[in-house]
Design a protein around this motif. Structure first.
Motif, PDB file in Angstrom:
ATOM      1  N   ASN A  49      44.554  57.629  38.637  1.00 17.68           N
ATOM      2  CA  ASN A  49      43.733  56.466  38.363  1.00 17.68           C
ATOM      3  C   ASN A  49      42.271  56.873  38.314  1.00 17.68           C
ATOM      4  O   ASN A  49      41.763  57.555  39.195  1.00 17.68           O
ATOM      5  CB  ASN A  49      43.925  55.399  39.445  1.00 17.68           C
ATOM      6  CG  ASN A  49      45.326  54.825  39.427  1.00 17.68           C
ATOM      7  OD1 ASN A  49      45.899  54.646  38.353  1.00 17.68           O
ATOM      8  ND2 ASN A  49      45.871  54.539  40.598  1.00 17.68           N
ATOM      9  N   HIS A  50      41.594  56.422  37.242  1.00 21.77           N
ATOM     10  CA  HIS A  50      40.183  56.741  37.098  1.00 21.77           C
ATOM     11  C   HIS A  50      39.352  55.516  37.426  1.00 21.77           C
ATOM     12  O   HIS A  50      39.667  54.413  36.999  1.00 21.77           O
ATOM     13  CB  HIS A  50      39.879  57.162  35.652  1.00 21.77           C
ATOM     14  CG  HIS A  50      40.562  58.432  35.254  1.00 21.77           C
ATOM     15  ND1 HIS A  50      40.037  59.667  35.523  1.00 21.77           N
ATOM     16  CD2 HIS A  50      41.740  58.633  34.619  1.00 21.77           C
ATOM     17  CE1 HIS A  50      40.861  60.599  35.066  1.00 21.77           C
ATOM     18  NE2 HIS A  50      41.897  59.995  34.513  1.00 21.77           N
TER      19      HIS A  50
ATOM     20  N   VAL B  89      36.639  52.763  36.958  1.00 23.93           N
ATOM     21  CA  VAL B  89      36.142  52.194  35.707  1.00 23.93           C
ATOM     22  C   VAL B  89      34.724  51.724  35.891  1.00 23.93           C
ATOM     23  O   VAL B  89      34.269  51.435  36.997  1.00 23.93           O
ATOM     24  CB  VAL B  89      37.025  51.014  35.232  1.00 23.93           C
ATOM     25  CG1 VAL B  89      38.407  51.492  34.924  1.00 23.93           C
ATOM     26  CG2 VAL B  89      37.062  49.899  36.273  1.00 23.93           C
ATOM     27  N   VAL B  90      33.994  51.651  34.770  1.00 23.47           N
ATOM     28  CA  VAL B  90      32.639  51.142  34.796  1.00 23.47           C
ATOM     29  C   VAL B  90      32.662  49.677  35.204  1.00 23.47           C
ATOM     30  O   VAL B  90      33.645  48.981  34.995  1.00 23.47           O
ATOM     31  CB  VAL B  90      31.977  51.318  33.403  1.00 23.47           C
ATOM     32  CG1 VAL B  90      32.551  50.350  32.404  1.00 23.47           C
ATOM     33  CG2 VAL B  90      30.467  51.163  33.492  1.00 23.47           C
TER      34      VAL B  90
ATOM     35  N   ARG C 241      32.527  45.749  35.473  1.00 21.30           N
ATOM     36  CA  ARG C 241      33.024  44.824  34.461  1.00 21.30           C
ATOM     37  C   ARG C 241      31.894  44.107  33.746  1.00 21.30           C
ATOM     38  O   ARG C 241      32.024  43.682  32.613  1.00 21.30           O
ATOM     39  CB  ARG C 241      33.960  43.806  35.113  1.00 21.30           C
ATOM     40  CG  ARG C 241      34.683  42.929  34.110  1.00 21.30           C
ATOM     41  CD  ARG C 241      35.773  42.136  34.769  1.00 21.30           C
ATOM     42  NE  ARG C 241      36.491  41.327  33.818  1.00 21.30           N
ATOM     43  CZ  ARG C 241      37.420  41.765  32.993  1.00 21.30           C
ATOM     44  NH1 ARG C 241      37.743  43.036  33.015  1.00 21.30           N
ATOM     45  NH2 ARG C 241      38.045  40.958  32.153  1.00 21.30           N
TER      46      ARG C 241
ATOM     47  N   GLN D 293      29.194  57.244  35.017  1.00 17.55           N
ATOM     48  CA  GLN D 293      30.265  56.317  35.370  1.00 17.55           C
ATOM     49  C   GLN D 293      31.206  56.085  34.190  1.00 17.55           C
ATOM     50  O   GLN D 293      32.432  56.059  34.337  1.00 17.55           O
ATOM     51  CB  GLN D 293      29.669  54.989  35.836  1.00 17.55           C
ATOM     52  CG  GLN D 293      28.913  55.066  37.148  1.00 17.55           C
ATOM     53  CD  GLN D 293      29.812  55.482  38.305  1.00 17.55           C
ATOM     54  OE1 GLN D 293      30.949  55.047  38.404  1.00 17.55           O
ATOM     55  NE2 GLN D 293      29.295  56.327  39.177  1.00 17.55           N
ATOM     56  N   ILE D 294      30.642  55.913  33.000  1.00 19.93           N
ATOM     57  CA  ILE D 294      31.457  55.616  31.828  1.00 19.93           C
ATOM     58  C   ILE D 294      32.323  56.813  31.428  1.00 19.93           C
ATOM     59  O   ILE D 294      33.442  56.653  30.946  1.00 19.93           O
ATOM     60  CB  ILE D 294      30.555  55.176  30.656  1.00 19.93           C
ATOM     61  CG1 ILE D 294      29.952  53.806  30.968  1.00 19.93           C
ATOM     62  CG2 ILE D 294      31.335  55.113  29.339  1.00 19.93           C
ATOM     63  CD1 ILE D 294      28.934  53.326  29.979  1.00 19.93           C
TER      64      ILE D 294
ATOM     65  N   ARG E 166      34.001  58.580  33.165  1.00 23.04           N
ATOM     66  CA  ARG E 166      35.235  58.555  33.938  1.00 23.04           C
ATOM     67  C   ARG E 166      36.217  57.498  33.432  1.00 23.04           C
ATOM     68  O   ARG E 166      37.368  57.476  33.873  1.00 23.04           O
ATOM     69  CB  ARG E 166      34.912  58.283  35.408  1.00 23.04           C
ATOM     70  CG  ARG E 166      34.052  59.369  36.056  1.00 23.04           C
ATOM     71  CD  ARG E 166      33.822  59.042  37.524  1.00 23.04           C
ATOM     72  NE  ARG E 166      33.119  60.136  38.191  1.00 23.04           N
ATOM     73  CZ  ARG E 166      32.930  60.205  39.501  1.00 23.04           C
ATOM     74  NH1 ARG E 166      33.402  59.245  40.285  1.00 23.04           N
ATOM     75  NH2 ARG E 166      32.282  61.210  40.035  1.00 23.04           N
ATOM     76  N   ASN E 167      35.756  56.637  32.539  1.00 22.25           N
ATOM     77  CA  ASN E 167      36.607  55.566  32.010  1.00 22.25           C
ATOM     78  C   ASN E 167      37.272  56.068  30.730  1.00 22.25           C
ATOM     79  O   ASN E 167      36.750  55.889  29.626  1.00 22.25           O
ATOM     80  CB  ASN E 167      35.769  54.312  31.752  1.00 22.25           C
ATOM     81  CG  ASN E 167      36.616  53.099  31.423  1.00 22.25           C
ATOM     82  OD1 ASN E 167      37.711  53.226  30.882  1.00 22.25           O
ATOM     83  ND2 ASN E 167      36.106  51.930  31.730  1.00 22.25           N
ATOM     84  N   THR E 168      38.412  56.706  30.871  1.00 23.54           N
ATOM     85  CA  THR E 168      39.059  57.345  29.724  1.00 23.54           C
ATOM     86  C   THR E 168      39.516  56.338  28.674  1.00 23.54           C
ATOM     87  O   THR E 168      39.498  56.649  27.476  1.00 23.54           O
ATOM     88  CB  THR E 168      40.261  58.184  30.196  1.00 23.54           C
ATOM     89  OG1 THR E 168      41.137  57.364  30.974  1.00 23.54           O
ATOM     90  CG2 THR E 168      39.791  59.357  31.055  1.00 23.54           C
ATOM     91  N   GLN E 169      39.927  55.134  29.077  1.00 18.48           N
ATOM     92  CA  GLN E 169      40.378  54.147  28.110  1.00 18.48           C
ATOM     93  C   GLN E 169      39.221  53.669  27.238  1.00 18.48           C
ATOM     94  O   GLN E 169      39.356  53.546  26.015  1.00 18.48           O
ATOM     95  CB  GLN E 169      41.010  52.938  28.820  1.00 18.48           C
ATOM     96  CG  GLN E 169      41.608  51.892  27.865  1.00 18.48           C
ATOM     97  CD  GLN E 169      42.719  52.475  27.002  1.00 18.48           C
ATOM     98  OE1 GLN E 169      43.707  52.985  27.506  1.00 18.48           O
ATOM     99  NE2 GLN E 169      42.542  52.421  25.688  1.00 18.48           N
ATOM    100  N   LEU E 170      38.087  53.411  27.843  1.00 14.97           N
ATOM    101  CA  LEU E 170      36.921  52.984  27.064  1.00 14.97           C
ATOM    102  C   LEU E 170      36.509  54.066  26.084  1.00 14.97           C
ATOM    103  O   LEU E 170      36.228  53.777  24.910  1.00 14.97           O
ATOM    104  CB  LEU E 170      35.771  52.644  28.014  1.00 14.97           C
ATOM    105  CG  LEU E 170      34.494  52.086  27.363  1.00 14.97           C
ATOM    106  CD1 LEU E 170      33.824  51.070  28.295  1.00 14.97           C
ATOM    107  CD2 LEU E 170      33.493  53.201  27.040  1.00 14.97           C
TER     108      LEU E 170
END
Length: 491
Positions: free
Chosen positions: A2-3, A5-6, A8, A26-27, A29-33
């Motif tokens: 689990n990473h 997320v930035v 919300r 921070q961003i 680390r948000n692999t989905q974004l």
């Protein structure tokens, strides 16, 4: 794994936002974004390249667009006065706002005069620039975004990350979750047609009921006093025809001299922004026509730092921007971070030069460094803004400003540079530093010859990349030994 997320609710207020490096960290680390942004920019860039290749005269169009925008900026006062005269003559009311606070005050006063409790909005980056929606909410009124991407962000309590495609960082599974929760539609799937239909149903009631609308402007035509809006969904057309009152908020740089100039601007804008030959909806309106469309029409012309940019030399070209977003789609930095890391509604390369200038370099001072200076943004800009050139100028201004601040004496980087300058100024001290550096870094060098971690300020480098360990022998030492060996052979 689990990473994290930035947050919300990213802060797109340059006065409050975190510096670019902190926000970007921070961003990253948000692999989905990052996956969403990369996919979307790839699609748009491919469409843009394909349609640009169709135009044998594309470079001539770029040159014409650049010359047109520069002519406008050199004569901006004249064309703004002409626009005000023609717009007023056709029934419009023109207001001048020197800054964001004055623009908000003007718009809120108009809404009070209209006894408005709700307002529908066409997508406008300028309203986000002046933080208009929060001001409307604070005044006890409700603003409804009508652009599909803006609805997604508003219902998801998110912020735009792209100039043209504000919800570019959100995928359709995430959209389904937002719509199901906020529209009370749990039966929705992630089929794009179904999601679009849900948004259409949600908005139709607002279009038919709310009598006041707010728009931005892609262009203002000085010759006729007209306003031009281009969009892809038809929501803008609904906002321009059904309400009783229309308020247009536009930056003073949005003017073009003649109606004929749209021939150039609409060609380069559509191809650069969305990879289309022309925008599906291009709406133009001039003043008020009895019995047709809004019967009360206001234009708020926003300065908010633009005059200061206009007064400068190389930086003036920043105002040539037509908000196509092409520089974002091609930028390797934006591709990794998306728009939220820039702390402003204007992200990517254009945001890196526009936002610091709008803030008079009091805020967003890290943005000019959010670039590799690869020049890709200049290559795709339809009006030839030399963004790398402006970035370098702004970096110089930021550095000059920092030299005058006392806090530099507490900055580890600044102190480190002073120490480095001391050692680099003498060959003997430099050689001594090399030897000490080899000894010190030997503690952190792994068996593979690489340094994967450094403490303190060195972690800024190793948190994102590895560092090659120092060799046992410098080039100068090797060369001196080589020459000494030759001398012995000669004897």
């Amino acid at each position: 794994m689990n990473h994290p997320v930035v947050e919300r609710h990213p802060i797109l207020d340059p006065e409050k936002a975190a510096p670019f490096p902190a926000a970007a960290f921070q961003i990253l680390r948000n692999t989905q974004l990052r996956k969403n942004v990369a996919h979307a920019t790839d699609v748009i860039q491919e469409k843009r390249d394909r349609l640009v290749a169709e135009k044998a005269d594309w470079q001539e169009l770029r040159s014409a667009g650049s010359a047109l925008r520069m002519h406008l900026l050199e004569n901006l006062g004249h064309y703004l006065e002409q626009f005000e005269e023609r717009c007023t003559a056709t029934g419009g009311v023109v207001h001048w706002a020197k800054d964001a606070a004055e623009a908000r005050a003007i718009i809120l006063e108009i809404l009070r005069q209209e006894h408005a409790t709700e307002v529908i909005k066409i997508k406008t980056m300028t309203s986000a620039e002046i933080q208009l929606n929060p001001a409307i909410e604070a005044a006890g009124m409700k603003a409804f975004e009508t652009d599909l991407a803006e609805i997604i962000l508003q219902l998801g309590e998110d912020e735009p990350s792209h100039i043209v495609v504000p919800a570019l960082h959100v995928n359709r599974t995430q959209v389904r979750e937002i719509f199901a929760r906020r529209m009370n539609r749990p039966e929705l799937t992630d089929d794009p047609k179904e999601l679009t239909g849900a948004a259409r149903t949600f908005l139709r009631e607002k279009f038919l009921r709310v009598p006041t609308a707010i728009s931005g402007a892609n262009f203002l035509v000085a010759e006729t006093g007209s306003v031009v809006i281009v969009e892809s969904e038809g929501n803008g057309r609904m906002c321009l025809t059904l309400p009783r009152t229309m308020i247009t908020l536009a930056g003073i740089e949005k003017v073009v001299p003649r109606f004929q100039d749209l021939e150039i601007m609409l060609q380069v804008l559509a191809r650069s922004a969305t990879g289309e030959r022309m925008n599906p909806y291009s709406s133009l309106w001039t003043g008020v026509t009895p019995g047709d469309g809004p019967q009360r029409f206001h234009v708020v012309l926003l300065d908010n730092g633009r005059s200061d940019i206009l007064a400068r030399g190389r930086e003036r070209q920043t105002l040539k921007c037509i908000r196509c977003g092409a520089c974002q789609n091609t930028c390797p930095v934006y591709r990794q971070t998306g728009g939220h890391a820039y702390g402003s509604v204007y992200g990517g390369p254009i945001g890196a030069i526009l936002t610091p200038q709008l803030m008079h370099l009091e805020h967003a001072q890290t943005l000019p460094y959010a670039s590799s200076l690869c020049g890709a943004c200049y290559d795709v800009c339809p009006v030839k803004i030399n963004i790398p050139e402006v970035l370098i100028d702004l970096r110089a201004k930021v550095t000059d400003k920092e030299r005058e601040e006392e806090r530099r004496f507490f900055d580890p980087m600044y102190l480190g540079m002073i120490i480095a300058n001391f050692f680099f100024a003498s060959a003997a001290r430099f050689r001594f530093a090399q030897k000490m550096g080899r000894l010190g870094l030997r503690l952190f060098t792994r068996k593979d010859g690489w340094i994967h971690y450094l403490p303190s300020i060195g972690a800024r480098w190793t948190m994102t990349r590895d560092l090659r360990g120092l060799p046992d022998q410098t080039f100068r030492e090797w060369w001196a030994g080589r020459n000494a060996g030759r001398g012995k052979e000669g004897r």
